[in-house]
Design an enzyme around this catalytic site. Structure first.
Site, PDB file in Angstrom:
ATOM      1  CG  HIS A   1      -0.226  -0.041   2.544  1.00 29.87           C
ATOM      2  ND1 HIS A   1       0.444   1.035   3.082  1.00 29.87           N
ATOM      3  CD2 HIS A   1      -0.094  -1.042   3.461  1.00 29.87           C
ATOM      4  CE1 HIS A   1       0.960   0.710   4.256  1.00 29.87           C
ATOM      5  NE2 HIS A   1       0.650  -0.552   4.505  1.00 29.87           N
TER       6      HIS A   1
ATOM      7  CB  CYS B   1       2.130  -3.426   5.118  1.00 30.61           C
ATOM      8  SG  CYS B   1       0.624  -4.004   5.940  1.00 30.61           S
TER       9      CYS B   1
END
Length: 406
Positions: free
Chosen positions: A329, A347
């Site tokens: 992201h 992440c």
């Protein structure tokens, strides 16, 4: 098949026939009424009043017949069955076959719970009969969730995945009723795993990544199948189809701190990123993780994934890689670490511009391959689509029909 209209034929029943018929009905046998052949438009001939019957029996009968078994129709005297039709009150039909000697007919599939069936039979002398029965209702019903979505286009690593609402004890029987067909004869296998939700799940994975352009269809003919204790009956069939898109993959290199998109094995673009902090729960998952969904802008709260109060923010261009919360992201707040330090909560973060480019380019079903040191191993096979971290032999062993799965 035409029947003689009752208003045109007078039937004569010999003395004692009513009692004999009652006995026959009690023994689950049927009288096949002789089909009359009328010459001209006048009343029927004398032969049409004769009591000439054949007999058949049906294994299921009454209003509480046991579901989950095939329907069998048997001719009880001389002659052969010519045609048998079994229809249900939902507009469906049970296909079946007449035996080689013509004496019986058996449906290909089992009778479903809570269904009324009508059996119509015809023999080689044009005699016909009709009988109805109703199966017991299911005490518990099992349902499924399919992925990917119907008529979608997905990446080369996307498995066909079925998650069951209730436990499946009869895995072999269920797997027998799951049929995958592809446009190019792709080799693959089912494998039973435990989904991250705790539910039973079975995935169909090809031996190697799909070839682009492959059309895939699933026919889950589960209506009338019992999933076993605690699971209940399936009371409908399921189907889906999808197409394989471009051959592309994403490599996440924990050493160089760069993410690279490849198409047909060729590098398209490489961007700086920062992955999970090594040495603990904040490290990224390694191995092959498949892009599960492009979720856009979502709220990420560290408390929902067991990381305390580390973060709580809205995140753009979110691409889910595991159920436990690993994403790729946009992470503009981490810009000073891009390309030099892995310093996230697990992440793969990048700039807004790079995340937008990747989000617009990747397909659900694309493999993200995390390489290099500092990850925390491979995610559990049910935590997303982790089957690509198993060898082909290991995956086949998870099939109830090919392996040792109970």
């Amino acid at each position: 098949m035409s029947r003689t209209r009752p208003s045109r034929i007078r039937r004569h029943t010999p003395l004692g026939r009513r009692g004999r018929s009652a006995a026959i009905a009690g023994a689950a046998t049927l009288a096949l009424a002789l089909t009359a052949c009328s010459g001209g438009s006048g009343s029927g001939s004398a032969d049409m009043g004769a009591d000439k019957n054949a007999k058949i029996s049906v294994n299921l009968q009454g209003d509480k017949a046991k579901p989950g078994q095939p329907v069998k129709v048997t001719l009880a005297e001389d002659g052969k069955l010519a045609d048998v039709t079994v229809t249900d009150n939902k507009g469906g039909k049970l296909a079946g076959k007449i035996s080689g000697d013509g004496k019986s007919w058996t449906s290909d599939r089992a009778a479903s719970p809570g269904t009324k069936y009508t059996v119509e039979a015809k023999d080689d002398q044009s005699r016909t009969a009709k009988q109805e029965f109703t199966t017991e209702a299911a005490g518990q019903v099992n349902k499924v969730t399919l992925a990917p979505g119907n008529k979608t286009t997905v990446g080369v690593a996307q498995p066909l995945s079925i998650v069951f609402d209730n436990p499946v004890k009869n895995k072999k029987d269920v797997e027998k009723h799951l049929k995958v067909t592809t446009s190019n004869g792709t080799e693959g296998s089912w494998g039973w795993i435990k989904d991250y939700s705790g539910k039973d799940r079975v995935d169909w994975r090809p031996k190697e990544y799909w070839k682009p352009g492959t059309d895939v269809k699933l026919a889950a003919d589960l209506n009338g199948v019992n999933s076993g204790d605690g699971g209940g009956w399936f009371v409908r069939d399921y189907d889906t189809e999808f197409t394989i898109g471009k051959n592309q993959s994403v490599k996440v290199n924990l050493e160089s701190k760069h993410l690279t998109l490849l198409q047909d094995g060729k590098e398209i673009k490489s961007v700086a990123m920062s992955a999970g902090t090594p040495g603990g729960e904040k490290a990224s998952w390694g191995g092959v993780n498949v892009l599960m969904a492009k979720e856009g802008t979502i709220r990420m709260n560290s408390e929902t994934v067991g990381l305390g109060d580390s973060y709580d923010k809205m995140v753009d261009y979110s691409m889910r890689l595991t159920w436990s919360g690993m994403y790729a992201h946009a992470a503009p707040w981490n810009a000073s670490y891009f390309g030099n330090t892995n310093h996230s909560s697990g992440c793969v973060g990048m700039s807004d511009a790079d995340a937008k480019w990747l989000y617009d380019t990747v397909q659900v079903g694309d493999p993200f391959v995390t390489e290099g040191s500092g990850h925390k191993g491979n995610a559990d096979v049910g935590n997303g689509y982790g089957e690509w971290n198993l060898s082909w032999d290991q995956w086949q062993a998870k099939s109830a029909l090919k392996g040792n799965t109970e």
